[in-house]
Design a protein around this motif. Structure first.
Motif, PDB file in Angstrom:
ATOM      1  N   THR A 142       0.825  -1.195   0.000  1.00 34.22           N
ATOM      2  CA  THR A 142       0.000   0.000   0.000  1.00 34.22           C
ATOM      3  C   THR A 142       0.865   1.253   0.000  1.00 34.22           C
ATOM      4  O   THR A 142       1.892   1.310   0.680  1.00 34.22           O
ATOM      5  CB  THR A 142      -0.910   0.022   1.235  1.00 34.22           C
ATOM      6  OG1 THR A 142      -0.103  -0.113   2.421  1.00 34.22           O
ATOM      7  CG2 THR A 142      -1.911  -1.120   1.192  1.00 34.22           C
ATOM      8  N   ALA A 143       0.442   2.272  -0.760  1.00 34.29           N
ATOM      9  CA  ALA A 143       1.093   3.575  -0.685  1.00 34.29           C
ATOM     10  C   ALA A 143       0.871   4.137   0.716  1.00 34.29           C
ATOM     11  O   ALA A 143      -0.119   3.819   1.376  1.00 34.29           O
ATOM     12  CB  ALA A 143       0.512   4.508  -1.739  1.00 34.29           C
ATOM     13  N   PRO A 144       1.781   4.979   1.217  1.00 36.26           N
ATOM     14  CA  PRO A 144       1.665   5.481   2.592  1.00 36.26           C
ATOM     15  C   PRO A 144       0.350   6.193   2.906  1.00 36.26           C
ATOM     16  O   PRO A 144      -0.115   6.165   4.043  1.00 36.26           O
ATOM     17  CB  PRO A 144       2.856   6.436   2.713  1.00 36.26           C
ATOM     18  CG  PRO A 144       3.851   5.927   1.720  1.00 36.26           C
ATOM     19  CD  PRO A 144       3.034   5.414   0.575  1.00 36.26           C
ATOM     20  N   ASP A 145      -0.261   6.822   1.907  1.00 35.53           N
ATOM     21  CA  ASP A 145      -1.516   7.541   2.143  1.00 35.53           C
ATOM     22  C   ASP A 145      -2.736   6.744   1.676  1.00 35.53           C
ATOM     23  O   ASP A 145      -3.809   7.308   1.473  1.00 35.53           O
ATOM     24  CB  ASP A 145      -1.489   8.910   1.454  1.00 35.53           C
ATOM     25  CG  ASP A 145      -1.248   8.810  -0.058  1.00 35.53           C
ATOM     26  OD1 ASP A 145      -1.037   7.692  -0.565  1.00 35.53           O
ATOM     27  OD2 ASP A 145      -1.270   9.871  -0.716  1.00 35.53           O
ATOM     28  N   PHE A 146      -2.569   5.443   1.525  1.00 34.44           N
ATOM     29  CA  PHE A 146      -3.652   4.593   1.029  1.00 34.44           C
ATOM     30  C   PHE A 146      -4.883   4.653   1.944  1.00 34.44           C
ATOM     31  O   PHE A 146      -6.003   4.899   1.499  1.00 34.44           O
ATOM     32  CB  PHE A 146      -3.147   3.152   0.898  1.00 34.44           C
ATOM     33  CG  PHE A 146      -4.191   2.159   0.474  1.00 34.44           C
ATOM     34  CD1 PHE A 146      -4.629   2.111  -0.838  1.00 34.44           C
ATOM     35  CD2 PHE A 146      -4.743   1.268   1.385  1.00 34.44           C
ATOM     36  CE1 PHE A 146      -5.593   1.198  -1.241  1.00 34.44           C
ATOM     37  CE2 PHE A 146      -5.702   0.344   0.999  1.00 34.44           C
ATOM     38  CZ  PHE A 146      -6.131   0.320  -0.320  1.00 34.44           C
ATOM     39  N   ILE A 147      -4.688   4.413   3.232  1.00 32.81           N
ATOM     40  CA  ILE A 147      -5.800   4.428   4.185  1.00 32.81           C
ATOM     41  C   ILE A 147      -6.387   5.837   4.296  1.00 32.81           C
ATOM     42  O   ILE A 147      -7.613   6.018   4.341  1.00 32.81           O
ATOM     43  CB  ILE A 147      -5.349   3.923   5.566  1.00 32.81           C
ATOM     44  CG1 ILE A 147      -4.893   2.461   5.481  1.00 32.81           C
ATOM     45  CG2 ILE A 147      -6.464   4.081   6.588  1.00 32.81           C
ATOM     46  CD1 ILE A 147      -5.990   1.492   5.132  1.00 32.81           C
ATOM     47  N   GLU A 148      -5.529   6.824   4.328  1.00 32.68           N
ATOM     48  CA  GLU A 148      -5.985   8.220   4.410  1.00 32.68           C
ATOM     49  C   GLU A 148      -6.931   8.551   3.257  1.00 32.68           C
ATOM     50  O   GLU A 148      -7.996   9.151   3.455  1.00 32.68           O
ATOM     51  CB  GLU A 148      -4.766   9.143   4.384  1.00 32.68           C
ATOM     52  CG  GLU A 148      -5.095  10.625   4.404  1.00 32.68           C
ATOM     53  CD  GLU A 148      -3.845  11.483   4.303  1.00 32.68           C
ATOM     54  OE1 GLU A 148      -3.962  12.637   3.860  1.00 32.68           O
ATOM     55  OE2 GLU A 148      -2.744  11.007   4.673  1.00 32.68           O
ATOM     56  N   ASN A 149      -6.556   8.136   2.053  1.00 35.54           N
ATOM     57  CA  ASN A 149      -7.389   8.440   0.889  1.00 35.54           C
ATOM     58  C   ASN A 149      -8.607   7.533   0.782  1.00 35.54           C
ATOM     59  O   ASN A 149      -9.609   7.908   0.162  1.00 35.54           O
ATOM     60  CB  ASN A 149      -6.545   8.358  -0.386  1.00 35.54           C
ATOM     61  CG  ASN A 149      -5.669   9.578  -0.567  1.00 35.54           C
ATOM     62  OD1 ASN A 149      -6.138  10.709  -0.430  1.00 35.54           O
ATOM     63  ND2 ASN A 149      -4.387   9.374  -0.852  1.00 35.54           N
ATOM     64  N   ALA A 150      -8.544   6.351   1.388  1.00 35.65           N
ATOM     65  CA  ALA A 150      -9.733   5.501   1.449  1.00 35.65           C
ATOM     66  C   ALA A 150     -10.791   6.178   2.321  1.00 35.65           C
ATOM     67  O   ALA A 150     -11.975   6.247   1.967  1.00 35.65           O
ATOM     68  CB  ALA A 150      -9.376   4.129   2.002  1.00 35.65           C
ATOM     69  N   TYR A 151     -10.371   6.694   3.480  1.00 38.79           N
ATOM     70  CA  TYR A 151     -11.295   7.408   4.368  1.00 38.79           C
ATOM     71  C   TYR A 151     -11.856   8.665   3.695  1.00 38.79           C
ATOM     72  O   TYR A 151     -13.032   8.994   3.847  1.00 38.79           O
ATOM     73  CB  TYR A 151     -10.592   7.809   5.661  1.00 38.79           C
ATOM     74  CG  TYR A 151     -10.621   6.759   6.733  1.00 38.79           C
ATOM     75  CD1 TYR A 151     -11.821   6.330   7.300  1.00 38.79           C
ATOM     76  CD2 TYR A 151      -9.447   6.186   7.215  1.00 38.79           C
ATOM     77  CE1 TYR A 151     -11.849   5.376   8.297  1.00 38.79           C
ATOM     78  CE2 TYR A 151      -9.457   5.232   8.217  1.00 38.79           C
ATOM     79  CZ  TYR A 151     -10.671   4.827   8.747  1.00 38.79           C
ATOM     80  OH  TYR A 151     -10.703   3.871   9.730  1.00 38.79           O
TER      81      TYR A 151
END
Length: 279
Positions: free
Chosen positions: A93-102
């Motif tokens: 996962t890219a480092p901001d994957f979860i951030e951008n999912a939210y």
């Protein structure tokens, strides 16, 4: 919290890389659930020793992808999950994957949202969602249609794979889990997203949520590289065969509009049989 369900069978180096990439997320509001379906390469020991924060469930080697994912989803729902994500272990996962999912889940709280897939080696995008036309038996790929300057944010699609698939709880409440009886390994993700769409849920691909994948590591790619009578048979009939005729037939009968079924089946059979030979 996003509950991330990861089915695994051996290949512990991929599982380790995947979990390490999740540890680097800018948003740590997630819970990883690994479903280990009978690994024999030390996966269980590695998870226990190096990833104590991960919930690990175990199978006997007969769950395959769909039942493994369902076991993880049931565990997540019991823990009170409102958002569940399915994720294969051979991705990072890219480092901001979860951030951008939210970010986009807040904009579309009842939508099913997939991820942008990048080649882990070249860092070039390779998958951004699809729109299927049953009438013409054609699949439109969003990466090929969208200009580069528009390849960000979310885009409406008609089917999505299970890699990085974000699913709100309300979807499971309405349509149930993945169909493990009809689709034990492949196609269950596409079937699930079509079922969700028929139930009124929107499908999007999130171009801001990036996954890095290893396409050459897929069993079907390896099967095609080493062509033989045995591999041709496995391609068409094995439970892990990418051209499995049984799965394709069941998917068509369940999801294709009735007037288009005969042509869609005939065309699909031809592509699976002759495509393996030609390519």
């Amino acid at each position: 919290m996003i509950y991330i369900v990861i089915p695994v069978f051996n290949r512990k180096h991929f599982t380790k890389a995947c979990l390490l990439s999740l540890r680097k997320q800018t948003n740590q509001n997630y819970k990883a659930i690994v479903v280990d379906d009978g690994s024999t390469d030390g996966t269980a020991d590695m998870l226990r020793e190096e990833f104590p924060e991960v919930d690990v469930l175990f199978g006997d080697g007969n769950l395959f992808w769909t039942a493994s994912v369902n076991e993880g989803i049931k565990h997540a729902l019991k823990l009170g999950a409102e958002l569940v994500m399915t994720l294969n272990n051979d991705v990072e996962t890219a480092p901001d994957f979860i951030e951008n999912a939210y970010k986009w889940a807040k904009v579309k709280p009842e939508a099913v949202i997939g991820a942008l897939e990048m080649d882990a080696e070249t860092r070039e995008p390779i998958y951004g969602g699809e729109i299927i036309d049953f009438k013409l038996n054609k699949v439109r790929h969003m990466l090929q249609e969208l200009p580069k300057e528009q390849q960000h944010g979310i885009h409406r699609v008609s089917q999505l794979p299970g890699r990085g698939l974000l699913i709100p709880r309300v979807v499971f409440d309405r349509i149930g889990l993945f169909d493990q009886n009809n689709f034990p390994h492949y196609v269950a993700d596409y079937d699930f997203t079509h079922t969700a769409a028929r139930a009124g849920f929107e499908l999007y691909c999130n171009f801001d949520a990036k996954l890095y994948t290893y396409p050459e590591e897929s069993g079907e790619r390896k099967n095609r590289k080493k062509k033989s009578i045995k591999n041709f048979y496995n391609h068409l009939f094995d439970i892990k065969g990418g051209g499995n005729l049984r799965d394709f037939t069941r998917f068509t009968l369940k999801n294709c509009p009735k007037p288009y079924i005969p042509y869609y089946l005939a065309n699909g059979y031809a592509r699976r049989i002759f495509g393996y030979i030609i390519h």
